[in-house]
Scaffold this motif. Structure first.
Motif, PDB file in Angstrom:
ATOM      1  N   ALA A 131      -1.552  -5.701  -3.082  1.00 54.21           N
ATOM      2  CA  ALA A 131      -1.578  -5.064  -4.404  1.00 54.21           C
ATOM      3  C   ALA A 131      -2.783  -4.153  -4.577  1.00 54.21           C
ATOM      4  O   ALA A 131      -2.784  -3.278  -5.452  1.00 54.21           O
ATOM      5  CB  ALA A 131      -1.578  -6.141  -5.497  1.00 54.21           C
ATOM      6  N   CYS A 132      -3.801  -4.325  -3.750  1.00 53.44           N
ATOM      7  CA  CYS A 132      -5.011  -3.493  -3.841  1.00 53.44           C
ATOM      8  C   CYS A 132      -4.782  -2.164  -3.131  1.00 53.44           C
ATOM      9  O   CYS A 132      -4.178  -2.123  -2.056  1.00 53.44           O
ATOM     10  CB  CYS A 132      -6.186  -4.236  -3.214  1.00 53.44           C
ATOM     11  SG  CYS A 132      -7.735  -3.313  -3.199  1.00 53.44           S
ATOM     12  N   PRO A 133      -5.246  -1.031  -3.707  1.00 50.58           N
ATOM     13  CA  PRO A 133      -5.114   0.251  -3.005  1.00 50.58           C
ATOM     14  C   PRO A 133      -5.736   0.183  -1.608  1.00 50.58           C
ATOM     15  O   PRO A 133      -6.806  -0.429  -1.433  1.00 50.58           O
ATOM     16  CB  PRO A 133      -5.882   1.218  -3.913  1.00 50.58           C
ATOM     17  CG  PRO A 133      -5.793   0.607  -5.267  1.00 50.58           C
ATOM     18  CD  PRO A 133      -5.843  -0.881  -5.039  1.00 50.58           C
ATOM     19  N   GLU A 137      -9.467  -1.423  -0.244  1.00 44.66           N
ATOM     20  CA  GLU A 137      -9.551  -2.563   0.672  1.00 44.66           C
ATOM     21  C   GLU A 137     -10.297  -2.188   1.943  1.00 44.66           C
ATOM     22  O   GLU A 137     -11.146  -2.952   2.427  1.00 44.66           O
ATOM     23  CB  GLU A 137      -8.151  -3.069   1.010  1.00 44.66           C
ATOM     24  CG  GLU A 137      -8.164  -4.286   1.934  1.00 44.66           C
ATOM     25  CD  GLU A 137      -6.795  -4.871   2.160  1.00 44.66           C
ATOM     26  OE1 GLU A 137      -6.349  -4.894   3.335  1.00 44.66           O
ATOM     27  OE2 GLU A 137      -6.169  -5.312   1.176  1.00 44.66           O
ATOM     28  N   ARG A 138     -10.006  -1.003   2.485  1.00 45.21           N
ATOM     29  CA  ARG A 138     -10.670  -0.602   3.730  1.00 45.21           C
ATOM     30  C   ARG A 138     -12.162  -0.326   3.495  1.00 45.21           C
ATOM     31  O   ARG A 138     -12.993  -0.587   4.378  1.00 45.21           O
ATOM     32  CB  ARG A 138      -9.969   0.632   4.312  1.00 45.21           C
ATOM     33  CG  ARG A 138      -8.549   0.336   4.810  1.00 45.21           C
ATOM     34  CD  ARG A 138      -8.574  -0.659   5.966  1.00 45.21           C
ATOM     35  NE  ARG A 138      -7.278  -1.257   6.236  1.00 45.21           N
ATOM     36  CZ  ARG A 138      -6.388  -0.774   7.082  1.00 45.21           C
ATOM     37  NH1 ARG A 138      -6.601   0.361   7.715  1.00 45.21           N
ATOM     38  NH2 ARG A 138      -5.263  -1.436   7.297  1.00 45.21           N
ATOM     39  N   ALA A 139     -12.526   0.187   2.331  1.00 45.42           N
ATOM     40  CA  ALA A 139     -13.943   0.396   2.015  1.00 45.42           C
ATOM     41  C   ALA A 139     -14.679  -0.939   1.933  1.00 45.42           C
ATOM     42  O   ALA A 139     -15.809  -1.074   2.437  1.00 45.42           O
ATOM     43  CB  ALA A 139     -14.081   1.161   0.701  1.00 45.42           C
ATOM     44  N   ILE A 140     -14.031  -1.926   1.333  1.00 45.28           N
ATOM     45  CA  ILE A 140     -14.639  -3.260   1.249  1.00 45.28           C
ATOM     46  C   ILE A 140     -14.776  -3.864   2.646  1.00 45.28           C
ATOM     47  O   ILE A 140     -15.800  -4.484   2.983  1.00 45.28           O
ATOM     48  CB  ILE A 140     -13.793  -4.172   0.337  1.00 45.28           C
ATOM     49  CG1 ILE A 140     -13.855  -3.675  -1.108  1.00 45.28           C
ATOM     50  CG2 ILE A 140     -14.280  -5.616   0.416  1.00 45.28           C
ATOM     51  CD1 ILE A 140     -12.920  -4.403  -2.053  1.00 45.28           C
ATOM     52  N   LEU A 141     -13.756  -3.673   3.482  1.00 43.32           N
ATOM     53  CA  LEU A 141     -13.815  -4.186   4.850  1.00 43.32           C
ATOM     54  C   LEU A 141     -14.930  -3.517   5.653  1.00 43.32           C
ATOM     55  O   LEU A 141     -15.575  -4.161   6.481  1.00 43.32           O
ATOM     56  CB  LEU A 141     -12.473  -3.982   5.552  1.00 43.32           C
ATOM     57  CG  LEU A 141     -11.321  -4.873   5.093  1.00 43.32           C
ATOM     58  CD1 LEU A 141     -10.039  -4.514   5.833  1.00 43.32           C
ATOM     59  CD2 LEU A 141     -11.663  -6.345   5.295  1.00 43.32           C
ATOM     60  N   LEU A 142     -15.156  -2.242   5.410  1.00 41.95           N
ATOM     61  CA  LEU A 142     -16.237  -1.536   6.093  1.00 41.95           C
ATOM     62  C   LEU A 142     -17.588  -2.156   5.742  1.00 41.95           C
ATOM     63  O   LEU A 142     -18.411  -2.437   6.631  1.00 41.95           O
ATOM     64  CB  LEU A 142     -16.216  -0.052   5.715  1.00 41.95           C
ATOM     65  CG  LEU A 142     -17.390   0.800   6.215  1.00 41.95           C
ATOM     66  CD1 LEU A 142     -17.473   0.763   7.735  1.00 41.95           C
ATOM     67  CD2 LEU A 142     -17.254   2.240   5.721  1.00 41.95           C
TER      68      LEU A 142
END
Length: 335
Positions: A131-133, A137-142
């Motif tokens: 549900a997250c854009p 999500e990828r910025a948080i994972l980075l």
């Protein structure tokens, strides 16, 4: 999805262990001559000790894992090209930092580039929270990946500490892979990393003959983070938190304490709980041993969480792991 059996994973681990030990023995004279780590404010050692055995550990891990995957000849066994490339890149950054210290900002940017190479090139259908854009999500994972790479480096400050962390975590990942919870590539990479760390262990036993160095701790953190990310992508987020929970809590709590005190948190220090333990009279053997036992327990909880269906049970297992890790940190902080 082709799943390598435990026998195959054990063979991979055994090959990586032998290669890692042989390479460490071979390069040790060069490290003793050109790569001595002088004691500083962060160090637990008192005499100059060679560092850079991470060269052998990472070389053995990647060589064995890639060779086995290529030999298998199946796409399910393949590893994304970004993973070994990023691992080699961050190892080079670590080697440069071992030889001549790199300033904090350039070092973080180079590490971020390695993490971003894996996160950005991952397939878009691999999601933790659909549900997250995707870009959020990828910025948080980075950011999480950058933090994880550095926390492994921060915690590599005591003989056998990284061995006591990486071996149980990767062994648990191998078991989960054999149970079908992970892709074959992740399982084999974890097996190779586990074996390579076991091959390095005799050289790092207290009192250590050689350290990993940043050339080892940074890429080990990257590979371990990638394996844990695969767990999270396969909807086993609680297991991905439980496996490295002691490292996460020790480093995060220490960072927050230093920030609230207005201390330069980026500077070398000896305020991690495992470091305070040795100042409080715990032997190196005891600290590493108790962390190892805790990590075995966390691995059991993580494996149990993948078998539990109710979310409440998963959260309960995470809470138990958090209490156990916090209790050990409390013990380390007292004489």
């Amino acid at each position: 999805m082709t799943t390598p059996g435990l026998f195959t994973s054990l063979m991979v681990a055994g090959a990586a262990a032998m290669l890692s030990a042989a390479l460490t023995q071979a390069i040790l004279p060069l490290l003793q001559r050109y790569a001595l780590a002088q004691p500083n404010a962060r160090s637990s050692h008192r005499a100059p000790t060679p560092q850079g055995a991470g060269i052998a550990v990472i070389a053995a891990t990647l060589f064995v894992a890639v060779i086995i995957m290529a030999w298998s000849g199946t796409t399910e066994m393949g590893i994304p090209v970004a993973v070994p490339v990023a691992t080699l890149f961050i190892a080079i950054v670590g080697l440069a930092d071992d030889i001549k210290s790199i300033e904090v900002l350039p070092r973080l940017l180079l590490q971020a580039a390695a993490v971003a190479a894996i996160v950005v090139t991952a397939p878009g259908d691999l999601r933790i929270v659909p549900a997250c854009p995707l870009w959020i999500e990828r910025a948080i994972l980075l950011l999480a990946g950058l933090w994880f790479v550095n926390l492994v480096n921060f915690m590599d400050g005591l003989d056998w500490m990284t061995v006591a962390e990486v071996v149980p975590v990767t062994a648990a990942i191998v078991i989960l892979g054999a149970l079908g919870e992970l892709p074959a590539s992740t399982t084999l990479m974890a097996a190779a990393l586990c074996g390579a760390m076991l091959g390095f262990a005799p050289f790092n036993r207290p009192i250590a003959k050689v350290f990993l160095g940043d050339v080892g701790s940074l890429p080990v953190g990257l590979l371990l983070g990638w394996c844990l990310l695969q767990l999270a992508w396969h909807q086993q987020f609680i297991a991905a938190l439980l496996l490295p929970l002691y490292y996460l809590l020790d480093t995060t709590v220490t960072l927050l304490r230093r920030m609230t005190r207005g201390e330069p948190f980026w500077a070398a220090h000896r305020t991690h709980f495992y470091q305070r333990a040795t100042d409080n009279g715990f032997t190196v053997w005891r600290v590493a041993g108790e962390v190892f036992v805790l990590n075995i327990a966390l691995a059991a909880l993580a494996i149990g969480s993948t078998a539990a269906s109710p979310v409440a049970i998963k959260i309960l297992l995470l809470a138990i792991g958090g209490i156990a890790a916090s209790a050990l940190m409390f013990r380390f902080s007292r004489p």
